[in-house]
Design a protein around this motif. Structure first.
Motif, short mmCIF file in Angstrom:
data_model
loop_
_atom_site.label_atom_id
_atom_site.label_comp_id
_atom_site.label_asym_id
_atom_site.label_seq_id
_atom_site.Cartn_x
_atom_site.Cartn_y
_atom_site.Cartn_z
N PRO A 18 66.63 -32.94 88.72
CA PRO A 18 67.91 -32.23 88.60
C PRO A 18 67.68 -30.74 88.34
O PRO A 18 67.21 -30.34 87.28
N VAL A 19 67.99 -29.92 89.34
CA VAL A 19 67.77 -28.47 89.26
C VAL A 19 69.12 -27.80 88.99
O VAL A 19 70.06 -27.97 89.76
N THR A 45 65.98 -27.70 97.72
CA THR A 45 65.16 -26.99 96.73
C THR A 45 65.94 -26.50 95.53
O THR A 45 65.35 -26.27 94.47
N GLY A 46 67.25 -26.31 95.63
CA GLY A 46 68.02 -25.80 94.51
C GLY A 46 68.37 -24.33 94.65
O GLY A 46 67.96 -23.65 95.60
N THR A 57 59.71 -26.35 89.16
CA THR A 57 58.25 -26.42 89.04
C THR A 57 57.83 -27.36 87.91
O THR A 57 56.86 -28.12 88.05
N ALA A 58 58.57 -27.35 86.79
CA ALA A 58 58.26 -28.28 85.71
C ALA A 58 58.52 -29.73 86.13
O ALA A 58 57.78 -30.65 85.77
N GLY A 59 59.58 -29.92 86.90
CA GLY A 59 59.88 -31.25 87.41
C GLY A 59 58.80 -31.77 88.33
O GLY A 59 58.43 -32.95 88.30
N LEU A 60 58.27 -30.89 89.18
CA LEU A 60 57.18 -31.30 90.07
C LEU A 60 55.95 -31.71 89.25
O LEU A 60 55.27 -32.69 89.58
N GLY A 64 53.81 -35.47 88.82
CA GLY A 64 52.38 -35.61 89.07
C GLY A 64 51.86 -34.72 90.18
O GLY A 64 50.78 -34.97 90.73
N THR A 65 52.60 -33.66 90.52
CA THR A 65 52.14 -32.74 91.55
C THR A 65 52.48 -31.32 91.10
O THR A 65 52.71 -31.07 89.93
N GLY A 66 52.47 -30.38 92.01
CA GLY A 66 52.79 -28.99 91.69
C GLY A 66 53.34 -28.29 92.91
O GLY A 66 53.17 -28.76 94.04
#
Length: 347
Positions: A18-19, A45-46, A57-60, A64-66
């Motif tokens: 949720p962005v 993307t938001g 970015t924190a959600g990614l 478990g990714t970035g």
């Protein structure tokens, strides 16, 4: 920054983040992450906003990714709460950005537009719809003073086009593009043609963007293009697209707002009934000839007309015009000859 609990794992290599959308009652856009054999892909993307970027970015990371690992971005439609951060994702990762050609044209046109042309167009359009002088005055003042701030001028140009019916090139996944015009001319849903991870009844999962939401009917207004005089019928397009989506009968719908839900055909029936009732109610209002502005003043909104902000009134009038266009096309309303601005009456 979101905690890991803010991210939802939908199973089968699909997550949602949720962005936030600043100063918007919708609250957030659900950005979906889809794992593929070439790396993770984002669906939308938001909003282009520092807090939204930090949340994405924190959600990614929680998934478990970035952001640097993102392989591609699939944009359901060009609106800024969906496409806003696409360029920043591409800068951070080298990801491609894909969008339907009709909405890519909107992005390109908006980036290249002369702002004064848009101010002139909007003022002329609202005057033709019957807007009062006190509503037109700020636009004319902005034009005279050279003030020109248009949304969307920083939006990233996509480098790939999503073709309707196309099975997208995502190794390890079966994701098919479904063209669903109405909310925008190039809106697409994305049908994940794979067995549901929880074995729910139905055919895969549908990333529905704004086309199909669990509790909200999306805004349907006239498509805006100062250089194109084509008489479009966005509401007719939307209703036809709803029927198309119902026929897919997905086991689960993953929308861009609110929450995931099941029984898409039932939701489609509810939306079709809603719009048929609304068209009937608007036709009843037209027993007295009304301009689009006057019709918008009388339509039911989520707040009284005097409480609707300036910009939202422009959107409301566009929605009134889209409904009038549909009524005229159905033979249920007609313009009144000799009226200026043009008024409409029931047939």
């Amino acid at each position: 920054m979101p905690e890991a609990t803010d991210v939802t794992d939908h199973g089968g290599g699909v997550w949602s983040i949720p962005v936030p959308i600043p100063d918007n009652p919708l609250g957030h856009t659900l950005v979906h992450l889809l794992d593929t054999d070439r790396g993770p892909v984002l669906v939308d993307t938001g909003w282009d906003d520092p807090t939204a970027w930090d949340t994405l970015t924190a959600g990614l990371t929680a998934c478990g990714t970035g952001v640097a690992e993102i392989h591609g971005v699939l944009v359901t439609h060009h609106h800024p709460d969906h496409h806003g951060l696409s360029g920043q994702v591409r800068e951070a990762s080298g990801a491609w950005i894909a969008m339907h050609g009709a909405d890519a044209h909107v992005v390109r046109r908006t980036r290249e537009a002369e702002p004064t042309q848009w101010l002139d167009y909007l003022a002329e359009k609202l005057a033709a719809a019957g807007a009062p002088e006190d509503h037109l005055a700020p636009l004319r003042a902005a034009r005279a003073e050279g003030r020109s701030s248009l949304p969307g001028q920083r939006a990233a140009l996509p480098d790939r086009e999503i073709a309707p019916g196309e099975l997208l090139d995502l190794p390890g996944r079966r994701l098919r593009a479904v063209w669903t015009p109405g909310h925008t001319p190039g809106h697409v849903c994305l049908h994940l043609e794979e067995t549901h991870p929880a074995a729910l009844r139905g055919h895969g999962r549908l990333f529905s963007g704004d086309h199909l939401l669990p509790e909200i009917s999306p805004h349907i207004g006239l498509y805006e293009d100062p250089s194109d005089a084509t008489r479009t019928d966005p509401l007719g397009d939307y209703l036809d697209s709803l029927t198309h989506v119902a026929a897919l009968d997905p086991a689960e719908v993953l929308p861009a707002h609110q929450y995931a839900f099941t029984d898409a055909p039932a939701r489609v029936r509810a939306l079709l009934d809603h719009h048929e009732t609304r068209l009937a109610n608007l036709r009843a209002l037209l027993t007295t000839p009304l301009t689009p502005w006057q019709l918008a003043e009388r339509m039911e909104w989520n707040r009284p007309w005097p409480d609707i902000p300036y910009g939202s009134r422009n959107i409301a009038v566009s929605e009134a015009e889209a409904h009038l266009r549909r009524l005229v096309n159905l033979g249920r309303a007609e313009p009144v000859p000799g009226t200026e601005p043009v008024a409409y009456r029931a047939r």
